[in-house]
Every structure is written in structure tokens, then in C-alpha cells.
Design an enzyme around this catalytic site. Structure first.
Site, short mmCIF file in Angstrom:
data_model
loop_
_atom_site.label_atom_id
_atom_site.label_comp_id
_atom_site.label_asym_id
_atom_site.label_seq_id
_atom_site.Cartn_x
_atom_site.Cartn_y
_atom_site.Cartn_z
N LYS A 43 25.89 116.31 49.01
CA LYS A 43 25.29 115.18 48.28
C LYS A 43 24.15 114.64 49.14
CE LYS A 43 24.77 111.12 47.36
NZ LYS A 43 23.40 110.60 47.44
N GLU A 52 20.94 97.28 63.84
CA GLU A 52 20.08 98.45 63.73
C GLU A 52 18.93 98.14 62.77
OE1 GLU A 52 21.42 101.96 61.53
OE2 GLU A 52 20.78 103.20 63.21
N GLU A 95 28.79 110.35 61.55
CA GLU A 95 27.66 110.12 62.46
C GLU A 95 26.91 108.93 61.90
OE1 GLU A 95 27.10 114.81 63.63
OE2 GLU A 95 25.32 113.60 63.23
N CYS A 140 18.51 107.96 64.39
CA CYS A 140 19.77 107.36 64.84
C CYS A 140 19.83 107.22 66.35
CB CYS A 140 20.94 108.17 64.33
SG CYS A 140 20.86 109.89 64.86
P1 NAD Z 1 23.34 105.35 53.85
O1 NAD Z 1 24.65 105.14 54.49
O2 NAD Z 1 22.78 104.28 52.99
O3 NAD Z 1 23.34 106.65 52.94
C1 NAD Z 1 23.71 107.91 53.45
C2 NAD Z 1 24.25 108.76 52.32
O4 NAD Z 1 25.47 108.19 51.85
C3 NAD Z 1 23.33 108.87 51.12
O5 NAD Z 1 23.36 110.19 50.61
C4 NAD Z 1 23.97 107.91 50.13
O6 NAD Z 1 23.69 108.22 48.80
C5 NAD Z 1 25.44 108.09 50.43
N1 NAD Z 1 26.32 106.99 50.02
C6 NAD Z 1 26.01 105.68 49.88
N2 NAD Z 1 27.09 104.99 49.48
C7 NAD Z 1 28.12 105.87 49.38
C8 NAD Z 1 29.50 105.76 49.03
N3 NAD Z 1 30.04 104.59 48.70
N4 NAD Z 1 30.26 106.86 49.04
C9 NAD Z 1 29.73 108.07 49.40
N5 NAD Z 1 28.43 108.23 49.73
C10 NAD Z 1 27.63 107.15 49.73
O7 NAD Z 1 22.32 105.71 55.05
P2 NAD Z 1 20.74 105.92 54.94
O8 NAD Z 1 20.11 104.58 54.74
O9 NAD Z 1 20.46 107.03 53.99
O10 NAD Z 1 20.41 106.47 56.41
C11 NAD Z 1 20.15 105.66 57.51
C12 NAD Z 1 21.38 105.53 58.39
O11 NAD Z 1 21.83 106.81 58.82
C13 NAD Z 1 21.11 104.75 59.67
O12 NAD Z 1 22.16 103.84 59.90
C14 NAD Z 1 21.12 105.82 60.75
O13 NAD Z 1 21.43 105.38 62.04
C15 NAD Z 1 22.13 106.77 60.21
N6 NAD Z 1 21.98 108.09 60.84
C16 NAD Z 1 22.89 108.47 61.79
C17 NAD Z 1 22.75 109.69 62.43
C18 NAD Z 1 23.73 110.12 63.50
O14 NAD Z 1 23.72 111.29 63.86
N7 NAD Z 1 24.55 109.23 64.02
C19 NAD Z 1 21.69 110.54 62.10
C20 NAD Z 1 20.78 110.12 61.12
C21 NAD Z 1 20.94 108.88 60.50
#
Ligand code: NAD
Length: 488
Positions: free
Chosen positions: A189, A395, A264, A298
Site C-alpha cells: 500500500k 518532528e 520504522e 527520517c
Molecule cells: P504516514 O504515517 O502519514 O503515512 C505512511 C503510510 O501509512 C501511507 O501509505 C499512509 O496512507 C498509511 N496510513 C495512514 N494511516 C493508516 C492507517 N490507519 N492504517 C494503515 N495505514 C495507514 O507518514 P508519511 O507522512 O507518509 O511519511 C512521513 C513519516 O514517515 C515521517 O514521520 C518520517 O519520519 C517517517 N519515515 C520513517 C522512516 C524510517 O526509516 N524510520 C523512513 C521514512 C519516513
């Protein structure tokens, strides 16, 4: 290297098909349009890149059923054949590297100077795990005088992979390659805001000839299809990359079906610079780790802790460097900072800068929108800050660096650890004893010493505290995607 104009021409050609026809899901070996669509826009000027299929629960159920149906066949396919398919996938990715780079740049706003490596890194992820397939099932001999004990690993079954918008291609391959190598079938997804490289990847999966149902992909909203994926009883584990709060939702959603989860999540990563460090190298790394990838990374070092004895001179040098960072169109190879993913995200970043001002910090550089378009922001440096301010605790996920002084080692440890997050930390010092002490005491999943973030595929990648659960990389990935069985 291509020029700006050449990259623009390549992007126009590569994106045409997404404009002409709605981007579909990919289920059981078929490209599948579910009826509803949403408009996908580019961060460059928020214009349309075309329609994308928007799945619902029934579409996700179909994808999970396909992954479950294909599971046994994939597990039982000889390792040599799975290895060949993963290598072929890497070849196809590498062959389409420029196309992938321009699509990723236009869809995510990440500058081409960084995205041109995305495909090669994605290919490397597939090659690395392809070569590890033959050892995935290996276990241990656990000798007893009266019995023979040994362990083996078996694939956990169909898994869900949920990815964010910031560097989608690289992250997707980093998750899916080890899952397939472990013998798991996958339902992916992707993020709503940058869905195109996931579609490109399933085109490659189809060309490569993975058996139907081994690799499925469903577009749509996180709260709808993402939620359903995390609840689905056929899905045994969820590999998730995204925000910490979404990780909490997923844990709740997966509770009834007792999902195994790997998270992550977010970070508020410290970079600690002592006065005995190589300060020129430290400056380069500090700049790179917050102002590359638009700060939407991240592992970005968003809190700089600088020893007070060198604080003023170091900040002086930082200001000079920040003033020279080139903001621009992300397809221009000279651009260092491109547009942020969405106007709402830019507003969130601007709000944090306002909060910093209200809390008494100084905006030493940037702090404003940039007149190139709605999603562009000046690289920002915040000084006269302390670790209690919201800009030092939450963040921001943009090109914003907060600088805080410290006197001695103990204070640096206290400040670095005074955070809800613990993904990455960076340490700059030439004192070996100090390196050893801080390596033990800094609460982080990953510590880089006298270095910026460097990729090493066998190393464990992941965070502690609110930054995550579990580790990726090398054998650590197999521990997540496989069950350990004891035979006595
Ligand atoms: P997000 O959590 O908003 O979304 C990530 C994914 O989760 C998307 O595909 C979204 O559609 C899905 N999602 C949202 N709600 C959901 C639910 N209730 N159930 C299942 N899936 C759901 O994150 P974002 O804004 O897309 O990305 C930014 C974040 O990602 C930042 O916090 C960043 O630090 C983190 N990130 C972490 C790493 C790591 O390796 N630790 C790497 C890259 C990004």
C-alpha cells in the site's frame, strides 16, 4: 549527466502514460481499475499528474486473497528460481534508472541530484537479498547430550508493506526485496501523495514474471485500504514506514488478528559536535544531513548540539553555507532543495517556525516561503533555542535545523537523550574514550561517528523509543519475515 532541459523532456515522456490513463492497482498478476479515482498532483506546481485508482476494503480483500492463494507456490519455488527472479527484477530496475528518477522527482519533489541514485539503490536492494536467499532458512544447532535440537526458519506467510511519501521507490524496494527473498507474498500500500513509482515497480514485477499473486499493490487512503490491510486475517505481518502516530493506529488495528509488526517511524535525531572534532567535515555533514532530500528524511539531523566553546564560530560558518544552498526546480541537477510534498505540509513547517519565534528562538536563516511556488521554503536555521522548545522536540520533516549549545559530555548526553525519539544520532569528536562512552549511553537505534548516514545493507536499520520497533537489513530482515521453528 543530463541537463535540466533533458531531464524535463524525459519527465514529460515518462509521465505521459500516467496522464493519459488512470494508474491502476495490481492484483493477482492483473492491472485492475476499481472505479473510483483521485487526482495525483506534483509538488512542483501542484498541477495534475493524472488520476490514480482509489481502492476500498473490497479491493484490498481481493489483493490479500491473491497473496494468500499464491503463498504456498512461492514458498515452494526452489531458492535458485526465486533468486533468478529477484536478480531479473534488479536488472529491469537498473535498465529503467533514468525513467524511475524523473518520475520519482516529479511525484515527490525530491531533487534529481539525489533521486538519480534511487533506482540503482533499489536494484542493489534486490540483488543483495537475492544473494541471501540460499541462507534464509538457516538455523542453529543447539546440542543436548540426549537429543538433537536444531532450528530452521520458514516464511511467515503473506505480508503487508505500507510506505510513506518521502522516498517511496527506495523504501518500497528495501521492504519488498527481503520479504520476497524470505518466501513471503506481498500486498503493498503506497502513500497517496507519491504513488507513481509503486506503479512502475509492479509494471517491472509483471515483466519479470513473478507468479501471479506474489506481488500485489493497492492504491488508496491509509485509513481505508491501509487499515483493511492491517486488519486482514490472511496477512501475517505488517512492515510499516511512516509517522509514529500511524504506527500506534496500526498496532491497534492489527491487535485482533495478532499481527507481527515492524515499524520504522519518525525521528528527532541529534548531531553532537565537540570542539576537538574535524570541524570542516562536521560542517559538511551537518548541512548534508538536514538540507538534503528537502529535510524530508527520517534520519535527518534536526537537532544540532554544539559545544559552547565553538558555538558562535560554528554557527557563523553554518549561516554562510545555508545562504548558498540552491533552491529550485527539482529536475534541475543544480537544485539542492526542491518543493515540499504538499502545501499543507509546507504550512505545517511554517507553523513550527512561527512557534519557535513565539517561544523566543532566533530565526538566523530562512524561515519564510520562497517565491518559486506554493511548496517552496527557504532552508531555515534556528538559534538561541533550548531543548524544551517544540522545534527541538517534535518532528518537523522539513529543511529546518535547531541549534543548541552544551558545555560538556554529560550535558550533551542528557540533551540528546531528552527526546521521545531514538532513530539515528551523529557524533563528531576525535576522543576515542568519549566515542566509546557515548556509543553506550546515547539512546538510539543507529549511531554514526565522524560520518554522515552511510548505507550498509547487512547492518541493522531501525529505531528505539517512538522511532520504531524491529530492525531491517541483512539477516535482521529475515528474522521479521520468517518464523523460527525448533526441531528436537
Ligand atoms: P504516514 O504515517 O502519514 O503515512 C505512511 C503510510 O501509512 C501511507 O501509505 C499512509 O496512507 C498509511 N496510513 C495512514 N494511516 C493508516 C492507517 N490507519 N492504517 C494503515 N495505514 C495507514 O507518514 P508519511 O507522512 O507518509 O511519511 C512521513 C513519516 O514517515 C515521517 O514521520 C518520517 O519520519 C517517517 N519515515 C520513517 C522512516 C524510517 O526509516 N524510520 C523512513 C521514512 C519516513
Amino acid at each position: 549527466m543530463s541537463t535540466f532541459t533533458q531531464y524535463q523532456q524525459k519527465a514529460t515522456a515518462a509521465l505521459k502514460r500516467f496522464k493519459d490513463n488512470p494508474t491502476t492497482h495490481y492484483i493477482a498478476g492483473e492491472f485492475y481499475a476499481s472505479g473510483n479515482t483521485y487526482t495525483n498532483t506534483t509538488p512542483i506546481d501542484n498541477s495534475s499528474l493524472g488520476e490514480v485508482a482509489e481502492g476500498d476494503e473490497s479491493v484490498m480483500d481481493r489483493a490479500c486473497a491473491a497473496a494468500a492463494d499464491a503463498s504456498r507456490e512461492w514458498q515452494e519455488l526452489p531458492a535458485a528460481q526465486r533468486k533468478k527472479l529477484l536478480h531479473r527484477c534488479a536488472d529491469h530496475i537498473a535498465a529503467r534508472a533514468e525513467e524511475i528518477a524523473v518520475i520519482e522527482t516529479t511525484d515527490s519533489g525530491q531533487p534529481i541530484r539525489f533521486m538519480k541514485q534511487a533506482a540503482l539503490r533499489g536494484a542493489e536492494n534486490f540483488r543483495f537479498f537475492a544473494d541471501k536467499i540460499s541462507e534464509a532458512s538457516n538455523g542453529h544447532a543447539l546440542y543436548q547430550p540426549t537429543h538433537t535440537n536444531y532450528t530452521m526458519r520458514t516464511p511467515i506467510g503473506p505480508v503487508g508493506v505500507i510506505t510513506p511519501w518521502n522516498t517511496p521507490f527506495m523504501l518500497t524496494t528495501w521492504k519488498i526485496a527481503p520479504a520476497l527473498a524470505a518466501g513471503c507474498t506481498v500486498v503493498h500500500k503506497p502513500a497517496e501523495l507519491s504513488p507513481l513509482s509503486a506503479s512502475l515497480l509492479v509494471e517491472i514485477a509483471a515483466e519479470v514474471g513473478f507468479p501471479d499473486g506474489v506481488w500485489n499493490m493497492v492504491h488508496g487512503k491509509g485509513e481505508v485500504v491501509g487499515k483493511r490491510l492491517t486488519e486482514h486475517p490472511a496477512i501475517k505481518a505488517i512492515a510499516f514506514v511512516g509517522e509514529s502516530i500511524t504506527g500506534s493506529h496500526i498496532m491497534r488495528q492489527g491487535a485482533d488478528s495478532l499481527k507481527r509488526v515492524h515499524f520504522e517511524l519518525g525521528g528527532k535525531n541529534p548531531v553532537i559536535v565537540f570542539d576537538d572534532a574535524d570541524l570542516q567535515r562536521a560542517l559538511d555533514a551537518v548541512i548534508f544531513m538536514i538540507y538534503s532530500l528537502n529535510g524530508q528524511r527520517c534520519t535527518s539531523s534536526s537537532r544540532l548540539f554544539i559545544q559552547n566553546s565553538i558555538k558562535d564560530s560554528f554557527i557563523g560558518e553554518l549561516k554562510k553555507r545555508v545562504a548558498h544552498i540552491k533552491i529550485g526546480h527539482p529536475l534541475d541537477p543544480h537544485t539542492e532543495i526542491g518543493p515540499l510534498i504538499h502545501p499543507d505540509h509546507l504550512q505545517k513547517v511554517i507553523n513550527y517556525i512561527d512557534i519557535a519565534r513565539q517561544e523566543g528562538a532566533t530565526i538566523a536563516c530562512g524561515g519564510t516561503k520562497c517565491n518559486l511556488g506554493d511548496n517552496y521554503i527557504m532552508p531555515t536555521l534556528i538559534t538561541d533555542a533550548n531543548n524544551k522548545m517544540r522545534v527541538a522536540r517534535e518532528e518537523i520533516f522539513g529543511p529546518v535545523l535547531t541549534v543548541i549549545g552544551f558545555d560538556d559530555e554529560q550535558e550533551s548526553i542528557h540533551l540528546a537523550n531528552d527526546s521521545e525519539y531514538g532513530l539515528a544520532a551523529y557524533l563528531w569528536t576525535n576522543n576515542t574514550g568519549r566515542i566509546m562512552r557515548l556509543a553506550r549511553t546515547i539512546e538510539t537505534g543507529m549511531l554514526w561517528v565522524n560520518s554522515e548516514n552511510k548505507r550498509n545493507l547487512p547492518s541493522p536499520f531501525g529505531g528505539v523509543k517512538k522511532s520504531g520497533i524491529g530492525r531491517d537489513g541483512g539477516d535482521y530482515s529475515f528474522d521479521f519475515y520468517m518464523e523460527t521453528k525448533n526441531v528436537c
